[in-house]
Design a protein around this motif. Sequence first.
Motif, PDB file in Angstrom:
ATOM      1  N   ASP A  14       0.822  -1.210   0.000  1.00 35.08           N
ATOM      2  CA  ASP A  14       0.000   0.000   0.000  1.00 35.08           C
ATOM      3  C   ASP A  14       0.855   1.258   0.000  1.00 35.08           C
ATOM      4  OD1 ASP A  14      -2.323  -1.394  -0.096  1.00 35.08           O
ATOM      5  OD2 ASP A  14      -2.770  -1.260   2.028  1.00 35.08           O
ATOM      6  N   LEU A  15       2.062   1.155   0.528  1.00 34.19           N
ATOM      7  CA  LEU A  15       2.974   2.295   0.513  1.00 34.19           C
ATOM      8  C   LEU A  15       3.671   2.436  -0.832  1.00 34.19           C
ATOM      9  CD1 LEU A  15       4.704   1.924   3.998  1.00 34.19           C
ATOM     10  CD2 LEU A  15       3.189   3.783   3.310  1.00 34.19           C
ATOM     11  N   ARG A 162      -2.769  12.309   7.479  1.00 35.96           N
ATOM     12  CA  ARG A 162      -2.764  12.196   6.028  1.00 35.96           C
ATOM     13  C   ARG A 162      -3.653  13.275   5.406  1.00 35.96           C
ATOM     14  NH1 ARG A 162      -1.425   7.795   2.560  1.00 35.96           N
ATOM     15  NH2 ARG A 162      -1.023   6.545   4.425  1.00 35.96           N
ATOM     16  N   SER A 181       2.553  12.253   2.327  1.00 37.64           N
ATOM     17  CA  SER A 181       1.386  11.662   2.981  1.00 37.64           C
ATOM     18  C   SER A 181       1.639  10.224   3.421  1.00 37.64           C
ATOM     19  CB  SER A 181       0.163  11.721   2.058  1.00 37.64           C
ATOM     20  OG  SER A 181       0.357  10.912   0.906  1.00 37.64           O
ATOM     21  N   GLN A 182       2.723   9.607   2.918  1.00 37.37           N
ATOM     22  CA  GLN A 182       3.063   8.249   3.343  1.00 37.37           C
ATOM     23  C   GLN A 182       3.860   8.236   4.644  1.00 37.37           C
ATOM     24  OE1 GLN A 182       1.599   6.018   1.411  1.00 37.37           O
ATOM     25  NE2 GLN A 182       1.080   7.655  -0.031  1.00 37.37           N
TER      26      GLN A 182
END
Length: 219
Positions: A14-15, A162, A181-182
């Motif tokens: 997901d990252l 986020r 945002s990660q």
Amino acid sequence: MKGRIRVLAPFALDLVLPIVAYWLLHTVAGLSPFWALGIGGLATMVNAIITTVRRGKLDGFGILVVVEVALSVVLLFVSDDPRVLLLKPAFYVGVAGVYALGSLFVGRPLVFEAGKPFATRGDPRTVEAYDRSWAVSEPFRAAIRAVTLVWGVGFLLDAVLRVIIVYSFPPAEITDSLLLSQVPLIAVLVAMIAYTRLRMRKVRPIMLAERDRLPAERH
């Protein structure tokens, strides 16, 4: 070790997947940031769907995948602001946080089942001792609840941060927004994993003591 990789792999994907897909589609293929993010997000969804199919049942995780797919389709048609698509991870991370906190009040805490493969390594005797520890040991139950609380709060914190990061950048700076945002999820995961290892290490002797109390014929 393999069990840990299976659990942590979805977070890593997901990252990595959205960033790699965005770079390929926007920088290399020349798509607009909105469509690069939208199509790139499909890679994450496909990974989540495959995981659900492998599990063979539509549980809470599977329902979350269905909601995510529906949300992604809606976002592609109702907005042309690429920042909106960056909020999609905040949605399902936030839901995971709420689910974890809710499990403290309904049934057994989320970490009880999620942590069982790590603690028992699939050994039937240790699995039984793990279940018995929950039934007879208040310190064991307190540790499971505390770790679940930390994971729930951590997920909610990531979701809030986020949103703040995404909307602190204008749409024209979507690349910087995507990367930054990660950062909260990485930081939160490191902190949550460190706390979990520390807290569970202290209650492992409880589980081992319960295993030693099991009748010898259960070997």
